[in-house]
Design a protein around this motif. Structure first.
Motif, PDB file in Angstrom:
ATOM      1  N   VAL A 404       0.646  -1.183   0.106  1.00 35.87           N
ATOM      2  CA  VAL A 404       0.151  -0.230   0.176  1.00 35.87           C
ATOM      3  C   VAL A 404       0.856   1.279   0.095  1.00 35.87           C
ATOM      4  N   ASP A 405       1.880   1.358   0.942  1.00 36.12           N
ATOM      5  CA  ASP A 405       2.619   2.603   1.011  1.00 36.12           C
ATOM      6  C   ASP A 405       3.572   2.574  -0.385  1.00 36.12           C
ATOM      7  N   GLU A 406       3.958   1.765  -1.220  1.00 35.56           N
ATOM      8  CA  GLU A 406       4.518   1.784  -2.249  1.00 35.56           C
ATOM      9  C   GLU A 406       3.674   2.251  -3.437  1.00 35.56           C
ATOM     10  N   LEU A 407       2.445   1.855  -3.328  1.00 33.54           N
ATOM     11  CA  LEU A 407       1.388   2.453  -4.125  1.00 33.54           C
ATOM     12  C   LEU A 407       1.195   3.867  -4.284  1.00 33.54           C
ATOM     13  N   VAL A 408       0.938   4.312  -2.952  1.00 35.72           N
ATOM     14  CA  VAL A 408       0.806   5.566  -2.542  1.00 35.72           C
ATOM     15  C   VAL A 408       1.939   6.450  -2.895  1.00 35.72           C
ATOM     16  N   GLY A 415      -4.024   8.716  -2.616  1.00 38.07           N
ATOM     17  CA  GLY A 415      -4.318   8.745  -0.975  1.00 38.07           C
ATOM     18  C   GLY A 415      -4.263   7.226  -0.575  1.00 38.07           C
ATOM     19  N   LYS A 416      -4.023   7.426   0.581  1.00 41.51           N
ATOM     20  CA  LYS A 416      -3.832   5.949   1.263  1.00 41.51           C
ATOM     21  C   LYS A 416      -5.181   5.054   1.411  1.00 41.51           C
ATOM     22  N   GLN A 417      -6.184   5.775   1.833  1.00 43.31           N
ATOM     23  CA  GLN A 417      -7.478   4.842   1.718  1.00 43.31           C
ATOM     24  C   GLN A 417      -7.719   4.398   0.545  1.00 43.31           C
ATOM     25  N   PHE A 418      -7.783   5.188  -0.399  1.00 38.86           N
ATOM     26  CA  PHE A 418      -8.064   4.522  -1.929  1.00 38.86           C
ATOM     27  C   PHE A 418      -6.991   3.461  -2.193  1.00 38.86           C
ATOM     28  N   ALA A 437      -1.249   6.731 -15.204  1.00 37.18           N
ATOM     29  CA  ALA A 437      -1.891   7.774 -14.759  1.00 37.18           C
ATOM     30  C   ALA A 437      -1.376   8.686 -13.812  1.00 37.18           C
ATOM     31  N   ALA A 438      -1.332  10.003 -13.924  1.00 37.74           N
ATOM     32  CA  ALA A 438      -0.504  11.082 -12.972  1.00 37.74           C
ATOM     33  C   ALA A 438      -1.272  11.775 -12.346  1.00 37.74           C
ATOM     34  N   SER A 439      -2.788  11.819 -12.208  1.00 29.38           N
ATOM     35  CA  SER A 439      -3.594  12.521 -11.770  1.00 29.38           C
ATOM     36  C   SER A 439      -5.083  11.811 -11.512  1.00 29.38           C
ATOM     37  N   LEU A 440      -5.833  12.224 -10.749  1.00 31.39           N
ATOM     38  CA  LEU A 440      -7.215  11.773 -10.665  1.00 31.39           C
ATOM     39  C   LEU A 440      -8.133  12.159 -11.918  1.00 31.39           C
ATOM     40  N   ASP A 441      -7.870  13.101 -12.577  1.00 29.68           N
ATOM     41  CA  ASP A 441      -8.339  13.274 -13.815  1.00 29.68           C
ATOM     42  C   ASP A 441      -8.154  12.391 -14.710  1.00 29.68           C
ATOM     43  N   ALA A 442      -6.886  11.758 -14.788  1.00 29.77           N
ATOM     44  CA  ALA A 442      -6.562  10.627 -15.824  1.00 29.77           C
ATOM     45  C   ALA A 442      -7.301   9.410 -15.592  1.00 29.77           C
ATOM     46  N   PRO A 445     -14.221   9.771 -15.138  1.00 26.73           N
ATOM     47  CA  PRO A 445     -15.299  10.146 -14.338  1.00 26.73           C
ATOM     48  C   PRO A 445     -15.291   9.382 -12.893  1.00 26.73           C
ATOM     49  N   CYS A 446     -15.903   9.871 -11.987  1.00 28.63           N
ATOM     50  CA  CYS A 446     -16.258   9.216 -10.724  1.00 28.63           C
ATOM     51  C   CYS A 446     -17.472   8.876 -10.560  1.00 28.63           C
ATOM     52  N   PHE A 447     -17.706   7.496 -10.024  1.00 29.77           N
ATOM     53  CA  PHE A 447     -19.074   7.179  -9.791  1.00 29.77           C
ATOM     54  C   PHE A 447     -19.574   7.358  -8.541  1.00 29.77           C
ATOM     55  N   GLY A 448     -18.521   7.727  -7.691  1.00 25.12           N
ATOM     56  CA  GLY A 448     -18.865   7.817  -6.141  1.00 25.12           C
ATOM     57  C   GLY A 448     -17.837   6.799  -5.489  1.00 25.12           C
ATOM     58  N   HIS A 449     -17.401   7.229  -4.193  1.00 22.46           N
ATOM     59  CA  HIS A 449     -16.664   6.720  -3.509  1.00 22.46           C
ATOM     60  C   HIS A 449     -15.329   5.931  -3.888  1.00 22.46           C
TER      61      HIS A 449
END
Length: 506
Positions: A404-408, A415-418, A437-442, A445-449
């Motif tokens: 998890v730490d290496e993925l973050v 973020g850590k929770q995701f 991917a270098a950002s959430l935009d990449a 669209p988000c469908f929630g949570h």
């Protein structure tokens, strides 16, 4: 006559996908067909434990318990992203089983199964923190022991993934409507549940792993007039807001001789179950009854400091276990071990039917199935699954937090929770999903949570998801958190995406 496939497996639950994975890994050509979604019935409705079955010791099922206990650490090592150890607390109830009997049972539990990594049983004080939190103060002593948790539906999907990656053809939403012997092969008629189109394929060997439909498949589709009896037993669970803050699970004894579990679930909830009710209704519409909800609430409330009422239940699920009918009077006493029946194989193509079984022992069941079928299949290697990781599980059981730490570190925008959720669902495959991917935009669209387009496309392209329910309740448990509006938007996206894919029906 040369067959299209060496082996055709009917049923996309844990037994069917486990058999398909093992067989294709030995060199056989394999097709698996499932009339709905993978893990669409019993295999996504378990208590989600890899366990020996402590209560089965009372029914002298020593072989089943030993077999299951040995599999706990095997499956944990194979899938450390979706399986992990849990500690269970069994409170001593002075009016039920005596303490000496509980100690004896847990001593056997510790020593029957070749435990290496899991910690042993110990006595704990229930009138002191942290275990006093959540329990009535009349329970003073308990016994803490080890078992493991597994995401049951993801275990099924990962077995199917591995089978497909090794060359098996996996068809979901495809119903077997007829299977007949023709000299030395099976001719099997399959129907696409979405388009209605039919096709005929041939196979040298047929495996009936249809779960609750095993008898229907034998007597209807195959026309075998089999007399083996299946005992259908419904097990139901309720999910309520989290009842205790510590990470221990409870196993509660009931006055009727049964036990129920209360398990921390998806961070914010407690899972309580299960029931054992003989079932004779529609297998396509299995749901909890008001009586079962009342039973689970009452049983848990005997132990929990705050009583649980039906109005507290936020979600329920039910499944039907296809147990081999051994003549037991009560559903709770019916054997959970599996029975394999082989028909043909010498002068006619072989048919093997699977009765019963547990998620914990699915891998051993697959090995035993293939041992029976070995004379009729062109295997190029022997047993192999005990040391082979499932997709995404190629890391040590002690390394989850580091993963998890290496993925973050590599994808700091999630973020850590995701990151923890992605690792729990996909393991090292999370990196393949996220790509460059270098950002959430990449991620789209988000469908929630934190459910983004990139994950949904992965589930469609790599994991056979075809609806919002597939994504929200089997590939994940995000249905507990996503609104009806978000789920509807997800369903619309999936429908449009499937319609736009090359080869989609007009």
């Amino acid at each position: 006559m040369a067959a299209d496939y060496d082996l055709l497996v009917i049923g996309g639950g844990i037994n069917g996908t486990g058999i398909a994975r093992d067989a294709v890994g030995r060199g056989a050509s394999v097709m698996l067909v499932e009339m709905g979604d993978l893990a669409g019935a019993t295999s996504s409705a378990s208590t989600k434990l890899i366990h020996g079955g402590l209560r089965y010791l009372e029914y002298y099922e020593f072989n089943l318990v030993r077999k299951a206990l040995k599999e706990r650490e095997v499956l944990w090592r194979a899938a450390p992203h979706i399986a992990w150890p849990l500690r269970f607390i069994l409170p001593h109830h002075k009016d039920l089983r005596p303490a000496w009997l509980l100690r004896l049972g847990l001593f056997m539990y510790d020593h029957l199964g070749g435990r290496e990594l899991l910690p042993a049983t110990k006595t704990v004080r229930l009138d002191q923190a942290p275990f006093s939190q959540g329990l009535k103060n009349l329970f003073k002593k308990g016994f803490e022991y080890s078992d493991c948790w597994v995401d049951d539906a993801r275990l099924v999907v990962l077995n199917a993934r591995d089978a497909a990656d090794r060359g098996a053809e996996v068809l979901t939403r495809t119903k077997c409507i007829s299977a007949r012997r023709d000299n030395d092969v099976w001719n099997v008629v399959l129907k696409d549940q979405d388009t209605g189109e039919e096709r005929t394929v041939s196979a040298s060997v047929l495996v009936n792993a249809a779960g609750p439909w095993v008898a229907e498949m034998l007597n209807g589709v195959v026309g075998a007039n089999n007399t083996s009896a299946v005992r259908l037993v419904k097990g139901s669970h309720i999910i309520v807001p989290r009842q205790f803050e510590h990470d221990r699970c409870f196993i509660f004894q009931n006055g009727d001789g049964r036990i129920i579990f209360a398990i921390p679930y998806e961070d914010d909830f407690t899972l309580i179950g299960t029931t054992d009710v003989d079932y004779q209704d529609d297998l396509g519409d299995v749901r909890i009854s008001d009586d079962e909800i009342a039973y689970l609430c009452k049983s848990a409330s005997e132990y929990l400091a705050e009583a649980i009422e039906p109005k507290d239940v936020v979600h329920t699920y039910s499944g039907v276990r296809p147990l081999y009918d051994d003549g037991a009077k009560d559903a709770k006493a019916a054997t959970r071990d599996y029975v394999l029946e082989l028909d043909g194989g010498e002068d006619k193509p072989a048919l093997l039917s699977v009765f019963g079984g547990k998620i914990t022992t699915y891998r051993k069941l697959a090995e035993n199935v293939l041992a029976k079928l070995e004379p009729y299949l062109p295997f190029k290697r022997g047993v192999w699954t005990a040391y082979a990781p499932l997709p995404g599980g190629d890391f040590r059981v002690t390394d989850f937090d580091r993963q998890v730490d290496e993925l973050v570190r590599d994808y700091p925008f999630i973020g850590k929770q995701f990151a923890s959720r992605l690792m729990r669902h996909y393991g090292t495959d999370a990196r393949l999903m996220l790509g460059d991917a270098a950002s959430l935009d990449a991620l789209g669209p988000c469908f929630g949570h934190d459910l983004y387009e990139v994950e949904v496309k992965w589930l469609i392209e790599r994991e056979w998801a075809r609806s919002a329910d597939d994504v929200l309740w089997r590939r994940s448990k995000l249905g507990l958190r996503i609104s009806k509006e978000e789920a509807a938007r997800l369903d619309g996206f999936i429908s449009d995406y499937l319609a736009d894919r090359p080869g989609a029906a007009a």
